[in-house]
Design a protein around this motif. Structure first.
Motif, short mmCIF file in Angstrom:
data_model
loop_
_atom_site.label_atom_id
_atom_site.label_comp_id
_atom_site.label_asym_id
_atom_site.label_seq_id
_atom_site.Cartn_x
_atom_site.Cartn_y
_atom_site.Cartn_z
N GLN A 122 90.73 -22.11 85.81
CA GLN A 122 90.44 -22.99 84.68
C GLN A 122 90.96 -24.36 85.11
O GLN A 122 92.15 -24.65 84.99
CB GLN A 122 91.14 -22.51 83.41
N ARG A 125 92.74 -28.40 81.31
CA ARG A 125 93.27 -27.83 80.07
C ARG A 125 93.52 -28.96 79.08
O ARG A 125 94.12 -29.97 79.43
CB ARG A 125 94.58 -27.07 80.34
N GLU A 145 96.22 -34.82 84.14
CA GLU A 145 95.67 -33.46 84.17
C GLU A 145 94.49 -33.37 85.14
O GLU A 145 94.31 -32.37 85.83
CB GLU A 145 95.22 -33.07 82.76
#
Length: 358
Positions: A122, A125, A145
């Motif tokens: 993933q 986030r 991020e």
């Protein structure tokens, strides 16, 4: 590159191959090589999040849109990277003509099972606590991020490439100078040989079918097939080495190489190159990877007990339950009979009704 052992031992961008334990393999950093530096740079350049300027934003909607676009961007690179490498492995199949689609697909299915899976990630986030922050903080946190997301995307791919190399599905290249290198690659040879075969008859009865369609006769042939897979590692020592971009390579390539190049996605083509030069030494190492037998059953002919339209001793036309698989209809003669029968029953019902009500 140490090719004297049974495995190719080397170091690539500070990452060791074939000399580490499984635990150490996945704790090593992304190799500090041009491929991964270029990929990271291109992703950063295409990033919508990294292009955001907090002072230009009045609402969070453009931030969320940029997040969705960058998430798709990282997922696309992750998927296309794997597809590209898997295509190269597929095109390494030898001993099977690509025109023989069945044999080619059969060989690929066997080889595909040997490809280790890449880690599912993933990459980005955005928890609700972060999303609730003011625009300047949200943009700053998301940009940090995104940098981590690039790392999360490329790190598993680097680990996967190491597994692929150590599983001897893809090769490695090591440069000793600007024009001298040593590289390895693999061809996977599949052969299938019929060891023995025999014919037999099979009779099955299905009582759930209408009369005349219950019994099926089949003539079958059982064949025992031996399949062998041999991995051949080629090691080339090259001088006067020159590197070309794929589109600029001036010479023809083998058909299986052309097949692979045609499958490379546009996003990865700029990161591929072709090296050519003079081979001063070539090594070939053949290894039996797998050998086994399997039994296949081929239906040679089928005949079924089925209805038929007889003309004296002749059967003019026939059918079986297979012909009714997509449904059936009634002929005009059948429909006429059903109408006559229905009319007779209706007259009888009415007459019977009068008898009981008179």
């Amino acid at each position: 590159m140490d090719t004297t052992s049974d495995r190719v031992l080397m170091e690539v961008g500070g990452r060791r191959f074939a000399t580490v334990t499984p635990e150490e393999r996945f704790t090593q950093p992304i190799p500090n090589v041009e491929l991964f530096r270029e990929l990271a740079a291109v992703i950063r350049q295409d990033s919508k999040i990294l292009a955001l300027v907090a002072d230009d934003l009045e609402t969070k909607s453009p931030i969320y849109a940029a997040y969705a676009q960058d998430l798709a961007l990282l997922q696309r690179y992750h998927a296309e990277f794997q597809d590209c490498v898997r295509s190269a492995v597929r095109c390494s199949i030898s001993g099977v003509a690509p025109g023989n689609a069945h044999a080619w697909e059969e060989a690929w299915q066997l080889l595909a099972q040997q490809i280790p899976p890449a880690e599912t990630v993933q990459p980005l986030r955005l928890p609700y606590i972060v999303a609730a922050k003011p625009i300047p903080e949200l943009v700053s946190d998301l940009q940090a991020e995104m940098h981590q997301g690039i790392e999360r995307t490329l790190k598993p791919l680097a680990d996967w490439l190491q597994l692929m190399a150590e599983t001897e599905l893809i090769g490695l290249v090591e440069w000793a100078g600007v024009d001298a290198c040593c590289y390895s690659y693999f061809r996977h040879e599949f052969t299938s040989t019929v060891v023995k075969g025999k014919k037999r008859e099979e009779v099955t009865v299905d009582d759930s079918q209408p009369l005349g369609s219950k019994t099926t006769y089949r003539i079958l042939r059982d064949r025992t097939i031996m399949t062998r897979q041999i991995a051949e590692r080629h090691v080339h020592h090259v001088v006067d080495a020159r590197v070309h971009k794929v589109a600029d390579f001036p010479h023809p390539v083998p058909s299986h190489v052309a097949m692979f190049l045609d499958s490379v996605p546009a996003s990865l083509e700029p990161h591929l190159s072709i090296v050519e030069g003079t081979i001063t030494m070539e090594e070939r190492h053949r290894r039996l990877i797998a050998e086994g037998t399997r039994t296949e059953t081929e239906v040679l002919s089928v005949y079924k007990a089925s209805p038929g339209v007889l003309f004296g001793p002749f059967n003019l036309i026939g059918w079986s339950s297979d012909d009714l698989a997509s449904g059936g209809v009634f002929s005009a003669k059948q429909k006429a009979t059903k109408r006559r029968t229905g009319n007779t029953r209706e007259r009888l019902r009415r007459a019977t009704g009068h008898l009981f009500t008179a």
